[in-house]
Write a protein that holds these residues in place. Structure first.
Motif, PDB file in Angstrom:
ATOM      1  N   ALA A  72       0.828  -1.203   0.000  1.00  0.00           N
ATOM      2  CA  ALA A  72       0.000   0.000   0.000  1.00  0.00           C
ATOM      3  C   ALA A  72       0.865   1.257   0.000  1.00  0.00           C
ATOM      4  O   ALA A  72       0.542   2.241  -0.669  1.00  0.00           O
ATOM      5  N   LYS A  73       1.991   1.220   0.722  1.00  0.00           N
ATOM      6  CA  LYS A  73       2.909   2.374   0.744  1.00  0.00           C
ATOM      7  C   LYS A  73       3.509   2.633  -0.630  1.00  0.00           C
ATOM      8  O   LYS A  73       3.892   3.754  -0.942  1.00  0.00           O
ATOM      9  N   ARG A  74       3.610   1.595  -1.455  1.00  0.00           N
ATOM     10  CA  ARG A  74       4.161   1.732  -2.810  1.00  0.00           C
ATOM     11  C   ARG A  74       3.065   1.949  -3.845  1.00  0.00           C
ATOM     12  O   ARG A  74       3.324   1.950  -5.034  1.00  0.00           O
ATOM     13  N   ASP A  75       1.815   2.041  -3.394  1.00  0.00           N
ATOM     14  CA  ASP A  75       0.664   2.233  -4.274  1.00  0.00           C
ATOM     15  C   ASP A  75       0.351   0.998  -5.109  1.00  0.00           C
ATOM     16  O   ASP A  75      -0.269   1.096  -6.162  1.00  0.00           O
ATOM     17  N   VAL A  76       0.815  -0.166  -4.657  1.00  0.00           N
ATOM     18  CA  VAL A  76       0.480  -1.424  -5.314  1.00  0.00           C
ATOM     19  C   VAL A  76      -0.798  -1.947  -4.659  1.00  0.00           C
ATOM     20  O   VAL A  76      -0.890  -1.992  -3.436  1.00  0.00           O
ATOM     21  N   THR A  77      -1.766  -2.311  -5.455  1.00  0.00           N
ATOM     22  CA  THR A  77      -3.007  -2.876  -4.927  1.00  0.00           C
ATOM     23  C   THR A  77      -2.774  -4.347  -4.589  1.00  0.00           C
ATOM     24  O   THR A  77      -2.348  -5.112  -5.444  1.00  0.00           O
ATOM     25  N   GLY A  78      -3.048  -4.715  -3.361  1.00  0.00           N
ATOM     26  CA  GLY A  78      -2.907  -6.100  -2.932  1.00  0.00           C
ATOM     27  C   GLY A  78      -4.273  -6.745  -2.774  1.00  0.00           C
ATOM     28  O   GLY A  78      -5.119  -6.228  -2.051  1.00  0.00           O
ATOM     29  N   ARG A 115      -9.631  -5.126 -14.613  1.00  0.00           N
ATOM     30  CA  ARG A 115      -9.812  -3.671 -14.591  1.00  0.00           C
ATOM     31  C   ARG A 115      -9.090  -3.047 -13.401  1.00  0.00           C
ATOM     32  O   ARG A 115      -8.474  -1.986 -13.516  1.00  0.00           O
ATOM     33  N   LEU A 116      -9.145  -3.718 -12.256  1.00  0.00           N
ATOM     34  CA  LEU A 116      -8.451  -3.244 -11.058  1.00  0.00           C
ATOM     35  C   LEU A 116      -6.943  -3.170 -11.317  1.00  0.00           C
ATOM     36  O   LEU A 116      -6.294  -2.176 -10.990  1.00  0.00           O
ATOM     37  N   ALA A 117      -6.387  -4.211 -11.929  1.00  0.00           N
ATOM     38  CA  ALA A 117      -4.945  -4.234 -12.221  1.00  0.00           C
ATOM     39  C   ALA A 117      -4.564  -3.148 -13.208  1.00  0.00           C
ATOM     40  O   ALA A 117      -3.546  -2.466 -13.042  1.00  0.00           O
ATOM     41  N   ARG A 118      -5.372  -2.966 -14.222  1.00  0.00           N
ATOM     42  CA  ARG A 118      -5.068  -1.955 -15.240  1.00  0.00           C
ATOM     43  C   ARG A 118      -5.171  -0.537 -14.694  1.00  0.00           C
ATOM     44  O   ARG A 118      -4.456   0.345 -15.144  1.00  0.00           O
ATOM     45  N   SER A 119      -6.078  -0.321 -13.738  1.00  0.00           N
ATOM     46  CA  SER A 119      -6.310   1.040 -13.251  1.00  0.00           C
ATOM     47  C   SER A 119      -5.493   1.386 -12.013  1.00  0.00           C
ATOM     48  O   SER A 119      -5.394   2.549 -11.659  1.00  0.00           O
ATOM     49  N   SER A 120      -4.921   0.403 -11.339  1.00  0.00           N
ATOM     50  CA  SER A 120      -4.167   0.712 -10.131  1.00  0.00           C
ATOM     51  C   SER A 120      -2.864   1.409 -10.512  1.00  0.00           C
ATOM     52  O   SER A 120      -2.236   1.083 -11.513  1.00  0.00           O
ATOM     53  N   HIS A 121      -2.489   2.355  -9.691  1.00  0.00           N
ATOM     54  CA  HIS A 121      -1.342   3.216  -9.995  1.00  0.00           C
ATOM     55  C   HIS A 121      -0.057   2.442 -10.251  1.00  0.00           C
ATOM     56  O   HIS A 121       0.657   2.691 -11.212  1.00  0.00           O
ATOM     57  N   ALA A 122       0.256   1.498  -9.371  1.00  0.00           N
ATOM     58  CA  ALA A 122       1.524   0.764  -9.479  1.00  0.00           C
ATOM     59  C   ALA A 122       1.304  -0.729  -9.714  1.00  0.00           C
ATOM     60  O   ALA A 122       2.162  -1.543  -9.398  1.00  0.00           O
ATOM     61  N   GLY A 123       0.157  -1.108 -10.258  1.00  0.00           N
ATOM     62  CA  GLY A 123      -0.116  -2.507 -10.531  1.00  0.00           C
ATOM     63  C   GLY A 123      -0.793  -3.197  -9.362  1.00  0.00           C
ATOM     64  O   GLY A 123      -1.064  -2.595  -8.328  1.00  0.00           O
ATOM     65  N   THR A 124      -1.057  -4.473  -9.541  1.00  0.00           N
ATOM     66  CA  THR A 124      -1.788  -5.263  -8.549  1.00  0.00           C
ATOM     67  C   THR A 124      -1.053  -6.569  -8.286  1.00  0.00           C
ATOM     68  O   THR A 124      -0.526  -7.186  -9.203  1.00  0.00           O
ATOM     69  N   LEU A 125      -1.032  -6.962  -7.018  1.00  0.00           N
ATOM     70  CA  LEU A 125      -0.501  -8.255  -6.621  1.00  0.00           C
ATOM     71  C   LEU A 125      -1.659  -9.094  -6.115  1.00  0.00           C
ATOM     72  O   LEU A 125      -2.345  -8.714  -5.168  1.00  0.00           O
ATOM     73  N   LEU A 126      -1.886 -10.227  -6.762  1.00  0.00           N
ATOM     74  CA  LEU A 126      -2.881 -11.189  -6.320  1.00  0.00           C
ATOM     75  C   LEU A 126      -2.163 -12.209  -5.451  1.00  0.00           C
ATOM     76  O   LEU A 126      -1.280 -12.928  -5.917  1.00  0.00           O
ATOM     77  N   GLY A 160      -5.529 -10.817 -19.557  1.00  0.00           N
ATOM     78  CA  GLY A 160      -6.178  -9.517 -19.655  1.00  0.00           C
ATOM     79  C   GLY A 160      -5.398  -8.377 -19.014  1.00  0.00           C
ATOM     80  O   GLY A 160      -5.391  -7.257 -19.511  1.00  0.00           O
ATOM     81  N   ALA A 161      -4.745  -8.662 -17.893  1.00  0.00           N
ATOM     82  CA  ALA A 161      -4.050  -7.602 -17.158  1.00  0.00           C
ATOM     83  C   ALA A 161      -2.594  -7.446 -17.586  1.00  0.00           C
ATOM     84  O   ALA A 161      -1.984  -6.408 -17.354  1.00  0.00           O
ATOM     85  N   GLY A 162      -2.024  -8.480 -18.184  1.00  0.00           N
ATOM     86  CA  GLY A 162      -0.632  -8.404 -18.614  1.00  0.00           C
ATOM     87  C   GLY A 162       0.299  -8.146 -17.443  1.00  0.00           C
ATOM     88  O   GLY A 162       0.063  -8.608 -16.329  1.00  0.00           O
ATOM     89  N   PRO A 163       1.353  -7.358 -17.676  1.00  0.00           N
ATOM     90  CA  PRO A 163       2.361  -7.138 -16.635  1.00  0.00           C
ATOM     91  C   PRO A 163       1.873  -6.280 -15.460  1.00  0.00           C
ATOM     92  O   PRO A 163       2.578  -6.122 -14.480  1.00  0.00           O
ATOM     93  N   ARG A 164       0.664  -5.740 -15.546  1.00  0.00           N
ATOM     94  CA  ARG A 164       0.106  -4.947 -14.442  1.00  0.00           C
ATOM     95  C   ARG A 164      -0.315  -5.835 -13.276  1.00  0.00           C
ATOM     96  O   ARG A 164      -0.573  -5.357 -12.185  1.00  0.00           O
ATOM     97  N   LEU A 165      -0.407  -7.154 -13.522  1.00  0.00           N
ATOM     98  CA  LEU A 165      -0.795  -8.095 -12.477  1.00  0.00           C
ATOM     99  C   LEU A 165       0.365  -9.025 -12.173  1.00  0.00           C
ATOM    100  O   LEU A 165       0.958  -9.610 -13.077  1.00  0.00           O
ATOM    101  N   ARG A 166       0.649  -9.147 -10.901  1.00  0.00           N
ATOM    102  CA  ARG A 166       1.631 -10.117 -10.428  1.00  0.00           C
ATOM    103  C   ARG A 166       0.925 -11.058  -9.474  1.00  0.00           C
ATOM    104  O   ARG A 166      -0.097 -10.701  -8.891  1.00  0.00           O
ATOM    105  N   ILE A 167       1.489 -12.233  -9.305  1.00  0.00           N
ATOM    106  CA  ILE A 167       0.839 -13.266  -8.494  1.00  0.00           C
ATOM    107  C   ILE A 167       1.842 -13.812  -7.487  1.00  0.00           C
ATOM    108  O   ILE A 167       2.980 -14.121  -7.840  1.00  0.00           O
ATOM    109  N   LEU A 168       1.403 -13.925  -6.244  1.00  0.00           N
ATOM    110  CA  LEU A 168       2.202 -14.541  -5.187  1.00  0.00           C
ATOM    111  C   LEU A 168       1.496 -15.812  -4.748  1.00  0.00           C
ATOM    112  O   LEU A 168       0.350 -15.775  -4.303  1.00  0.00           O
ATOM    113  N   LEU A 169       2.160 -16.934  -4.923  1.00  0.00           N
ATOM    114  CA  LEU A 169       1.623 -18.238  -4.519  1.00  0.00           C
ATOM    115  C   LEU A 169       2.215 -18.580  -3.166  1.00  0.00           C
ATOM    116  O   LEU A 169       3.432 -18.586  -2.997  1.00  0.00           O
TER     117      LEU A 169
END
Length: 181
Positions: A72-78, A115-126, A160-169
């Motif tokens: 959140a401090k880096r503006d990444v949506t988790g 859409r969330l990943a594309r619109s988030s400022h610094a991307g999204t981590l699922l 759909g989100a491309g590099p704007r979405l990252r995934i943590l397993l």
């Protein structure tokens, strides 16, 4: 007593109840792990990261009370998922916990996550926590297992989100070998 009915007593020691975003101020002593994980999941080029460890070492607390506030401090949506029985419902609940534009009528969970990943400022981590629950409890007679549903969702969302979405397993050490990376 430590807890009553699963509700932790006030104070920093929570027993077996994991720390979450609301108890982040009480979560300390893991700054190095938080920084290392934050660096890994935000590194350019890496879209999938796996976290593993023995049961009970605090992986969930590290993710929820450590990593999510750092992101959140880096503006990444988790977006945190920890249960998979009703994957669409779980994803809607997870998406409802993040700040972002609300879903539009007709959105499915995959559409909304894209859409969330594309619109988030610094991307999204699922964040997919407790994956061992669907890696080890597979019902061979089920038409569409939770694992199959999750795989289909990840395929759609990643495309759909491309590099704007990252995934943590996140999976316990005893089930890590079952991940098909």
């Amino acid at each position: 007593s430590m807890s009553v009915g699963g509700i932790p007593a006030p104070g920093p020691f929570r027993g077996l109840v994991p720390y979450d975003e609301n108890s982040a101020a009480l979560f300390f002593g893991r700054a190095d792990e938080i920084a290392a994980l934050d660096s890994l999941v935000c590194r350019e080029g890496d879209r999938v990261v796996a976290l593993t460890g023995e049961l009970g070492v605090g992986k969930t607390s590290l993710l929820r009370a450590g990593l999510l506030p750092a992101l959140a401090k880096r503006d990444v949506t988790g977006v945190y998922l920890g249960a998979y029985e009703e994957i669409e419902q779980e994803l809607w609940q997870a998406a409802g916990r993040v700040r972002g534009e609300p879903p539009t009528p007709g959105d499915g969970p995959a559409d909304y996550l894209v859409r969330l990943a594309r619109s988030s400022h610094a991307g999204t981590l699922l964040i997919l926590d407790h994956l061992e629950t669907i890696l080890t409890n597979r019902d061979p007679d089920a038409d569409s297992s939770a694992l199959d549903q999750l795989a289909a969702l990840l395929s759609t969302v990643s495309e759909g989100a491309g590099p704007r979405l990252r995934i943590l397993l996140c999976v316990d050490a005893g089930s890590f070998h079952r991940l098909d990376l």
